[in-house]
Scaffold this motif. Structure first.
Motif, PDB file in Angstrom:
ATOM      1  N   LYS A 138      -7.809  67.031  -2.452  1.00 52.29           N
ATOM      2  CA  LYS A 138      -8.512  68.193  -1.919  1.00 52.29           C
ATOM      3  C   LYS A 138      -9.530  68.624  -2.956  1.00 52.29           C
ATOM      4  O   LYS A 138      -9.169  68.877  -4.107  1.00 52.29           O
ATOM      5  N   GLU A 139     -10.771  68.655  -2.560  1.00 54.19           N
ATOM      6  CA  GLU A 139     -11.875  68.985  -3.444  1.00 54.19           C
ATOM      7  C   GLU A 139     -11.825  68.094  -4.681  1.00 54.19           C
ATOM      8  O   GLU A 139     -11.870  66.890  -4.563  1.00 54.19           O
ATOM      9  N   ASN A 140     -11.682  68.669  -5.874  1.00 49.84           N
ATOM     10  CA  ASN A 140     -11.697  67.868  -7.105  1.00 49.84           C
ATOM     11  C   ASN A 140     -10.305  67.598  -7.662  1.00 49.84           C
ATOM     12  O   ASN A 140     -10.174  67.212  -8.816  1.00 49.84           O
ATOM     13  N   SER A 141      -9.271  67.815  -6.858  1.00 47.80           N
ATOM     14  CA  SER A 141      -7.897  67.634  -7.345  1.00 47.80           C
ATOM     15  C   SER A 141      -7.171  66.555  -6.561  1.00 47.80           C
ATOM     16  O   SER A 141      -7.352  66.420  -5.353  1.00 47.80           O
ATOM     17  N   ILE A 142      -6.350  65.809  -7.276  1.00 47.13           N
ATOM     18  CA  ILE A 142      -5.460  64.830  -6.655  1.00 47.13           C
ATOM     19  C   ILE A 142      -4.047  65.358  -6.843  1.00 47.13           C
ATOM     20  O   ILE A 142      -3.655  65.722  -7.951  1.00 47.13           O
ATOM     21  N   PHE A 143      -3.298  65.414  -5.750  1.00 46.04           N
ATOM     22  CA  PHE A 143      -1.941  65.943  -5.770  1.00 46.04           C
ATOM     23  C   PHE A 143      -0.946  64.804  -5.621  1.00 46.04           C
ATOM     24  O   PHE A 143      -1.088  63.975  -4.722  1.00 46.04           O
TER      25      PHE A 143
END
Length: 180
Positions: A138-143
């Protein structure tokens, strides 16, 4: 002068691309539970777990310090660090692996299951493991999140006779990391 400016911009663009190949966290959450029914809960959380993911190759490394696990009971935390994990002698846990068929371009905001093959080192012992991880972007994050089991015997963690019936040898581990 024009060429120097173009070269400087090219170097900046290259460095930006290289930096984007690795995402990380220093505040991932790792929780473990080794509870046995009818006895006191044996559960701890480490909110300072580190993780680095190479988004180009799918290589992943996780690191956590044993003394960062927090229990409900200070006495349980002391026993964990001094008697079972010997945290002064073996201060960290390390996982090194590779996410199979990883392609950052295919990630969406919906969780997708991936398999990670790697090696877990705890208490001075290494064990090859395979885990399933859910990954989304999501956006600039990887979960990343996962739930898997480890066995204390695989890492030479001995439980004293007095507590063997109160602490599970099969330890459930849960991770929740947000990498940027």
């Amino acid at each position: 002068m024009k060429h120097l400016l173009a070269l400087a911009l090219a170097i900046l663009a290259f460095n930006n691309t290289v930096a984007q190949e690795k995402v990380l966290t220093k505040s991932g959450v790792t929780t473990f539970e080794a509870s046995v029914p009818s006895f006191e809960e044996v559960k701890a959380t480490n909110k300072l777990s580190g993780c680095i993911l190479n988004t180009k190759t799918g290589e992943i490394v996780g690191l956590l310090m044993m003394k960062n696990f927090k229990f409900k009971s200070a006495l349980m935390e002391e026993h964990f660090n001094e008697n079972y994990m010997e945290s002064d002698k073996y201060p960290k846990g390390v996982f090194k692996g590779k996410i199979q068929n990883f392609n950052i371009e295919n990630l969406t905001s919906n969780n997708q299951d991936f398999t990670i093959n790697g090696s877990m080192e705890i208490h001075g012992k290494s064990k090859d493991i395979t885990i399933t991880v859910k990954i989304s972007k999501k956006e600039n994050s990887i979960f990343l999140s996962s739930n898997f089991n480890l066995n204390t015997d695989d890492f030479g963690i001995e439980l004293p006779i007095l507590v063997r019936s109160k602490v599970a040898k099969k330890v459930n581990v849960q991770i929740d990391y947000s990498l940027k």
